[in-house]
Scaffold this motif. Structure first.
Motif, mmCIF file in Angstrom:
data_model
loop_
_atom_site.group_PDB
_atom_site.id
_atom_site.type_symbol
_atom_site.label_atom_id
_atom_site.label_comp_id
_atom_site.label_asym_id
_atom_site.label_seq_id
_atom_site.Cartn_x
_atom_site.Cartn_y
_atom_site.Cartn_z
ATOM 1 N N ASN A 44 2.299 -0.846 -9.190
ATOM 2 C CA ASN A 44 0.985 -0.351 -8.773
ATOM 3 C C ASN A 44 0.491 0.728 -9.728
ATOM 4 O O ASN A 44 0.456 1.902 -9.383
ATOM 5 N N SER A 100 2.092 -4.047 -4.848
ATOM 6 C CA SER A 100 1.080 -5.095 -4.772
ATOM 7 C C SER A 100 0.804 -5.751 -6.116
ATOM 8 O O SER A 100 0.430 -6.906 -6.171
ATOM 9 N N TYR A 101 0.952 -4.982 -7.198
ATOM 10 C CA TYR A 101 0.592 -5.486 -8.525
ATOM 11 C C TYR A 101 1.224 -4.588 -9.593
ATOM 12 O O TYR A 101 1.853 -3.580 -9.279
ATOM 13 N N TYR A 120 -3.033 -6.542 -14.753
ATOM 14 C CA TYR A 120 -2.307 -5.851 -13.686
ATOM 15 C C TYR A 120 -2.238 -6.675 -12.401
ATOM 16 O O TYR A 120 -1.209 -6.726 -11.740
ATOM 17 N N SER A 121 -3.336 -7.314 -12.034
ATOM 18 C CA SER A 121 -3.350 -8.073 -10.781
ATOM 19 C C SER A 121 -2.442 -9.292 -10.838
ATOM 20 O O SER A 121 -2.047 -9.820 -9.802
ATOM 21 N N GLU A 122 -2.092 -9.748 -12.045
ATOM 22 C CA GLU A 122 -1.209 -10.902 -12.207
ATOM 23 C C GLU A 122 0.251 -10.512 -12.450
ATOM 24 O O GLU A 122 1.123 -11.366 -12.455
ATOM 25 N N GLN A 123 0.505 -9.234 -12.652
ATOM 26 C CA GLN A 123 1.878 -8.758 -12.866
ATOM 27 C C GLN A 123 2.552 -8.543 -11.516
ATOM 28 O O GLN A 123 2.821 -7.422 -11.099
ATOM 29 N N THR A 124 2.838 -9.641 -10.840
ATOM 30 C CA THR A 124 3.389 -9.569 -9.487
ATOM 31 C C THR A 124 4.838 -10.030 -9.435
ATOM 32 O O THR A 124 5.379 -10.228 -8.346
ATOM 33 N N THR A 145 6.527 -9.130 -5.896
ATOM 34 C CA THR A 145 5.934 -8.171 -4.964
ATOM 35 C C THR A 145 6.168 -8.588 -3.517
ATOM 36 O O THR A 145 6.163 -7.745 -2.619
#
Length: 197
Positions: free
Chosen positions: A125, A103-104, A70-74, A96
């Motif tokens: 998000n 944000s993600y 999730y944090s890399e799906q920007t 993003t």
């Protein structure tokens, strides 16, 4: 010969003459027996999911989710082809950085075209609790390859929360299913025409 038999014989002869004079169709090409790698399945390199497709000006466009944490799906990429064999990658058509509230976890893009503009609906998000800000957004571009930018400056949904669903509770269990509830916001007269009619 009876008149009926004579008509049938004449029709049969005429059909045979027309068939003999008609040009012959070329033999159908044999369907190649490709392996998966040779056939191009998957058709592009990388990890992608949730694709949606559109056809603009005789070009096929595929908009998938980038399958990462999730944090890399920007960002979202797109792929285009005029023949469904040769594909061009269009990197970072939406990021993003172009969406103030995201944000993600950008995922599930869905493209449309309206009034000469290209719109890309998406979720962002991934919310895990009621204090997280998530929702469905819409971005706009002048070209299907982007870059897309936030069309509204906010989520297109007024609120998105996780909440217990009363319809899934049972008296014999304390387990409650979770669901996402969304209340749609109405577009103001000055906002872009983001909802096609």
């Amino acid at each position: 010969m009876t008149p009926r038999t004579l008509r049938l014989a004449a029709a049969a002869c005429a059909t045979g003459v027309l068939a003999a004079l008609a040009p012959t169709a070329p033999a159908a090409a044999a369907i190649p027996d490709y392996t998966t790698a040779e056939a191009g399945n998957p058709f592009v390199d990388g990890w992608y999911a949730d694709p949606d497709i559109a056809v603009y000006n005789n070009t096929f466009w595929v908009y998938p989710t980038t399958s990462k944490g999730y944090s890399e799906q920007t960002y979202l990429d797109a792929f285009s082809s005029t023949d469904l064999v040769n594909w061009t990658k269009h990197s970072n058509v939406l990021t993003t950085a172009g969406v103030s509230w995201a944000s993600y976890a950008m995922w599930a893009p869905a493209p449309i075209q309206r009034n000469g503009k290209y719109y890309l609906y998406f979720a962002a998000n991934d919310i895990q609790n009621n204090s997280a800000l998530g929702g469905i957004g819409v971005a706009v571009a002048d070209n299907p390859a982007g870059p897309f930018a936030d069309a509204l400056g906010r989520r297109s949904s007024a609120s998105t929360t996780t909440a217990p669903s009363p319809s899934t509770r049972t008296s014999s269990s304390t387990t409650t299913a979770r669901r996402t509830s969304t209340t749609a916001a109405t577009a103001t007269p000055t906002s872009p025409a983001w909802a096609p009619t």
